[in-house]
Design an enzyme around this catalytic site. Structure first.
Site, mmCIF file in Angstrom:
data_model
loop_
_atom_site.group_PDB
_atom_site.id
_atom_site.type_symbol
_atom_site.label_atom_id
_atom_site.label_comp_id
_atom_site.label_asym_id
_atom_site.label_seq_id
_atom_site.Cartn_x
_atom_site.Cartn_y
_atom_site.Cartn_z
ATOM 1 N N CYS A 67 99.736 -37.084 19.362
ATOM 2 C CA CYS A 67 98.572 -36.220 19.594
ATOM 3 C C CYS A 67 97.519 -36.990 20.401
ATOM 4 O O CYS A 67 96.866 -37.897 19.900
ATOM 5 C CB CYS A 67 98.042 -35.763 18.236
ATOM 6 S SG CYS A 67 96.331 -35.212 18.192
ATOM 7 N N CYS A 70 93.977 -37.018 19.128
ATOM 8 C CA CYS A 70 93.861 -37.877 17.932
ATOM 9 C C CYS A 70 93.622 -39.323 18.355
ATOM 10 O O CYS A 70 92.763 -40.013 17.791
ATOM 11 C CB CYS A 70 95.138 -37.837 17.090
ATOM 12 S SG CYS A 70 95.511 -36.226 16.395
#
Ligand code: ZN
Length: 151
Positions: A67, A70
Site C-alpha cells: 500500500c 501506507c
C-alpha cells in the site's frame, strides 16, 4: 494511581504508576519499553490484549507493504508517536501478516487508524494524514492534550 498497560512486544499486562509513564518504564516479563518512542509492530494477539486492558490510549495504524499511501504515511505516524509519547501509545499492525484483522475490525481501506481506550474503539479514520493531524485527532478522540492532562 497505577495504569494498566499491555507490553506491545509480548502482551504481558503491566502496572505503571501514572507519574512514571514518561520515565521509560519496562515490561516486567521481557524488558521491552512499555512506552516506546516509535510505533511498535504488534501481532493481532498482542493488539487484542492491549485493546482490552490498556488504560492509556492506543492508536493503531493498519497497513500493508503493498500500500503506497501506507508507506507515505509511515514517517508521519512515527513523528506523531514522538509528539504523543506519554499520552498515547502508537502501534502498527501489518494486515498482510494478520489477514483476519480485516474482518475483526471491519477494515474497508488502508491506511486506517483506530484509536482504542478503556476497552473500546473511540475513533477511526482512513487515508493519509500528517503527523500534526494525527496528534490533533488523537487529542480530540481521547480528550487529552499533548501534555497528557485531561481537558
Ligand atoms: Zn514484554
Amino acid at each position: 494511581m497505577s495504569l494498566k498497560l499491555a507490553c506491545l512486544a509480548c502482551g504481558q499486562g503491566n502496572k505503571v504508576p501514572e507519574g512514571r509513564l514518561r520515565a521509560s518504564p519496562k515490561c516486567g516479563k521481557c524488558g521491552a519499553m512499555l512506552v516506546p518512542r516509535a510505533p511498535i509492530d504488534v501481532s493481532l494477539d498482542v493488539l487484542q490484549k492491549a485493546e482490552r486492558i490498556d488504560d492509556v490510549p492506543l492508536i493503531v495504524d493498519f497497513w500493508a507493504a503493498w500500500c503506497g499511501p501506507c508507506r507515505m504515511m509511515a514517517p508521519e505516524f512515527a513523528k506523531a508517536a514522538q509528539a504523543l509519547k506519554g499520552s498515547a501509545r502508537l502501534a502498527k499492525l501489518d494486515t498482510e501478516a494478520f489477514p483476519t484483522a480485516g474482518a475483526r475490525y471491519g477494515i474497508r481501506g488502508i491506511p486506517l487508524l483506530i484509536a482504542f481506550q478503556g476497552g473500546k474503539e473511540i475513533g477511526r479514520r482512513t487515508g493519509v494524514i500528517s503527523a500534526s493531524d494525527i496528534a490533533d485527532w488523537v487529542g480530540t478522540s481521547t480528550g487529552t492534550t499533548l501534555d497528557g492532562h485531561a481537558q
